[in-house]
Write an enzyme that holds these catalytic residues in place. Structure first.
Site, PDB file in Angstrom:
ATOM      1  N   SER A  91     -50.123 -25.782  39.660  1.00 37.57           N
ATOM      2  CA  SER A  91     -49.481 -26.373  41.091  1.00 37.57           C
ATOM      3  C   SER A  91     -48.080 -26.046  41.310  1.00 37.57           C
ATOM      4  CB  SER A  91     -49.761 -28.096  41.063  1.00 37.57           C
ATOM      5  OG  SER A  91     -51.117 -28.150  40.923  1.00 37.57           O
ATOM      6  N   GLU A 105       0.712  -1.313   0.036  1.00 38.68           N
ATOM      7  CA  GLU A 105      -0.126   0.040  -0.049  1.00 38.68           C
ATOM      8  C   GLU A 105       0.772   1.361   0.085  1.00 38.68           C
ATOM      9  OE1 GLU A 105      -3.274   0.387  -0.359  1.00 38.68           O
ATOM     10  OE2 GLU A 105      -3.581  -1.752  -0.472  1.00 38.68           O
TER      11      GLU A 105
END
Length: 785
Positions: free
Chosen positions: A398, A112
């Site tokens: 229950s 780069e």
């Protein structure tokens, strides 16, 4: 920016001086020169306007200082501090330059910006070289932008290919070079640049592609990443591996040309196979509901922006093994139940209703600190993100009864205490109320027998004895938010979330100390500063003695009650729990625990409908719980629930709850089939010292010789259900009351026959006769009396 303004001003003054000088010496051309003067003003004004406009649209010194502000992914870790999830706007994990492998830096610079350390933001030599190459190729073959220019463009500019944007890029690059050092610019660049596949910055790329850190990248890996910068979407190895490898070869050659590596090293790297490994768990096959609940909590505490861009480190309570086991248990249980539903409707396949499919939820947590180990909020997170473990409120049936019994124990009742008048209606503001119950022939039961057989009438009568306000208070202290003050409360007429119910049962496992369920242990910011630390301090809600006695009774439910299928399926650790089935079989619950882990499960439809006719929680929810617990507790040693101080063990009569009489050890029992046998009614139970019975059983004669010597021979034996597992296979179930608990209903039928179910006799329920009938109905969602 200041240099551009100065240049424009100088140009204007130079043109002005020249034109006026020329006009004085050439008066004959005054008119013509006047036109030139006007033109010069226009040109100069245009240059000034362009410069000012260019300067106004660029960041100032303060803006340049924020070039390092980048959205960073928030990482979620499991209970062992291993990364499991990420939350992000951009998948980025910022690291200092020192934590980036030198070979990776060389690879980036080689491809780069080879003259990065020699230029001041703009590389004139590279620009000329690129121009020549482009002319030779007849197209744009090379770019002339430096790393600094790329950083400027990524940070402040658009990607528009205009002269105006390019001029801004040049100016900003010069400003960045004067503000930051070369190493700082390189660090910013490597943390900001995009590497494709949603990965921003070299650390995220290293983890996302190779499952390693940027500091550990090899030459081949570094070259491949460096090659992605030019065109991330085209060269990403997850998109086109061959293209990525070809680009890697180009980078390696550039590194050789730059003198960064030798030709031999490049050759070896080119020959190296690419092995991809996602170290960021981006697929996240498991734990969707857990992650979403953590995300919701984080956003509530810190806001969306900080969660998605702040790079937080979130240490959760997740146990990946348990989470996987939970999801497997939910999936397989749903599949089995849907197969049964299809068989009932004579369908070839179990095709769920797409608009209202069967759902299930599971939540598991550590009772000692409230840390949630696994969370499943539905059959599929992809199909529905609604969390039925934390958001859905349903009647527990229950499963609520233990709160009534805990209230009684807190008031001095014992497991052997008798609740009577079960054959009489209960007076309410709406009139007399007789809860439906299978135990129609029993006017009284001990608390232990009543809870194990899940007697509706016993629970309702007990609630009347201990008081609704006190029961409501204890339920709320146990984390249940919505508790109606009505008589049917005893049968589960309120609504709870699975998270609330599981957290409440966890308090019984942790010796009466309630810990609010937590999913996050600690949160650190990007700098490692702790910004949240969970408070795992528990609150005592019931005494240690009450928790133990209730656990002892709930142990009967697992060993010989409605949850007996857990034993049948091979779960053998000491455990306690309670089932719950609501009206018309629309909800099935089970919450159960060992000393070290509590898990709650729920099954039902979002739009309530019958799961299965006769589909009790013992048949639907308990197997799902057992599947999970067998995996989650694999390797755990059998551990008894710790016996607290202040309790004594006393032998009592199973029926009267009093000290054994002479006949309690030889009672005639008639089975359901009419066979007669003689059995002992004596068993050992625990009592808080001072609450133990003093009277002799009035049902079976006077004082027995056994009772007289009880203090010498085993008077303090421990009751078996608390510490033992089932030997020789599961015991048959004990019936719970049928649905429609508060109104009359047709007799229950045998599953799949349509014939009336055989009613189990009392002795069968107490001694678990050899016929081993199917579990009878559980208590149901009550209607208001």
């Amino acid at each position: 920016m200041r240099s551009l303004l100065a240049f424009a001003a100088d140009g204007f003054r130079a043109v002005d001086r020249f034109v006026f000088s020329f006009s004085r010496n050439r008066s004959a051309l005054f008119v013509t020169l006047g036109g030139l003067i006007t033109l010069s003003w226009i040109v100069a004004a245009g240059l000034v306007w362009f410069t000012v406009d260019l300067s106004a649209s660029m960041p100032g010194r303060e803006g340049l200082g924020r070039v390092g502000d980048m959205a960073q992914a928030t990482t979620l870790f499991d209970r062992r501090d291993q990364p499991v999830f990420t939350l992000f706007k951009e998948q980025r994990i910022e690291v200092p330059l020192s934590q980036i492998a030198p070979i990776a830096r060389k690879a980036i610079l080689a491809i780069e910006d080879q003259r990065f350390y020699d230029h001041r933001g703009v590389d004139a030599i590279r620009i000329v070289g690129s121009a020549i190459a482009n002319l030779r190729e007849g197209r744009r073959a090379q770019g002339g932008s430096t790393l600094t220019q790329q950083l400027a463009r990524q940070s402040f500019l658009t990607r528009d290919k205009t002269l105006r944007r390019k001029l801004k890029e040049v100016v900003l690059a010069a400003e960045l070079e004067s503000t930051y050092s070369k190493d700082e610019i390189l660090e910013l660049y490597l943390n900001k640049v995009y590497f494709g596949d949603g990965l921003h910055g070299i650390e995220a790329a290293a983890r996302g592609y190779f499952g390693t850190h940027a500091s550990e990248l090899t030459l081949a890996q570094a070259a491949l990443l460096a090659g992605l910068v030019k065109s991330p979407s085209a060269y990403a190895p997850t998109v086109n591996l061959d293209r990525a490898m070809n680009r890697r070869a180009v980078v390696l050659e550039a590194m050789v040309d730059a003198g960064a590596i030798t030709a031999d090293a490049a050759a070896r790297a080119k020959a190296e196979a690419v092995v991809l490994k996602d170290g960021l768990n981006r697929d996240e096959e498991h734990g969707g509901y857990f992650k979403e609940e953590v995300r919701r909590v984080l956003v509530g505490k810190f806001g969306t922006s900080r969660v998605y861009e702040g790079g937080l480190r979130v240490f959760t309570t997740l146990d990946p093994v348990m989470q996987t086991a939970a999801e497997s248990a939910v999936a397989s249980s749903i599949a089995e139940i849907e197969a049964k539903r299809a068989a009932r409707h004579k369908k070839a396949e179990a095709a769920p209703d797409e608009k209202n499919p069967l759902q299930a939820a599971l939540l598991a947590m550590d009772p000692e600190n409230g840390e949630v180990r696994a969370l499943v909020g539905g059959r599929s997170f992809g199909g529905s993100r609604f969390d039925r473990a934390t958001q859905a409120r349903r009647q527990p049936g229950s499963a609520f009864k233990p709160f009534v019994y805990a209230t009684a124990l807190e008031q001095g009742w014992s497991p052997a205490s008798v609740v009577d008048h079960l054959d009489e209606p209960i007076a309410t503001l709406q009139g007399d109320w007789m809860p439906e119950d299978e135990h129609l022939d029993m006017p009284e039961l001990t608390l232990r027998s009543a809870l194990r057989t899940s007697s509706n009438r016993a629970a309702a009568r007990l609630l009347q004895e201990v008081g609704i306000p006190k029961t409501v208070a204890i339920a709320k202290r146990l984390g249940v938010a919505s508790v109606p003050s009505v008589p049917s409360l005893a049968l589960g007429s309120g609504e709870v979330t699975l998270e609330e119910l599981t957290g409440a049962y966890a308090a019984f496992a942790s010796k009466g100390v309630y810990h609010a369920p937590v999913l996050i242990r600690r949160v650190e910011d990007a700098d490692g500063t702790v910004i949240f630390d969970a408070d795992e301090t528990g609150v005592r809600v019931v005494s240690e003695q009450t928790a133990f006695l209730l656990t002892s009774m709930l142990g009967d439910v697992v060993n010989a009650g409605t949850a007996w299928k857990a034993r049948q399926m091979g779960f053998t650790l000491p455990a306690a729990g309670k089932t719950g089935t609501t009206n018309d079989y629309v909800d099935a619950w089970f919450a159960g625990y060992t000393p070290n882990l509590v898990a709650g499960v729920w099954l039902g439809f979002d739009q309530p409908q019958t799961i299965l006719p006769g589909g009790y929680a013992g048949d639907l929810a308990v197997p799902m719980w057992a599947k999970f617990m067998k995996v989650a507790t694999a390797g755990d040693k059998p551990e008894a629930f710790g016996l607290p101080k202040g309790l004594i063990a006393v032998q009592v009569c199973r029926l009267s709850g009093k000290l054994p009489a002479s006949g309690c050890d030889d009672v005639e029992v008639v089975s359901d089939s009419g066979e007669t046998s003689r059995r002992s009614m004596i068993y050992t139970d625990y009592f808080v010292r001072g609450t133990e019975p003093r009277e002799i059983c009035p049902l079976h004669g006077g004082g027995s010789l056994l009772n007289k010597f009880a203090g010498i021979f085993g008077h303090h034996e421990a009751p078996a259900p608390v510490t033992s597992t089932v030997i020789g296979g599961p015991k048959p179930p004990v019936a719970e009351p049928p649905p429609s608990a508060t109104t009359a209903s047709a007799p229950p039928t045998e599953e799949g026959t349509g014939k009336p179910a055989k009613k189990r006799g009392f002795w069968s329920r107490i001694f678990h006769g050899k016929d081993k009938p199917k579990p009878a109905p559980e208590s149901s969602e009550p209607r208001q009396p």
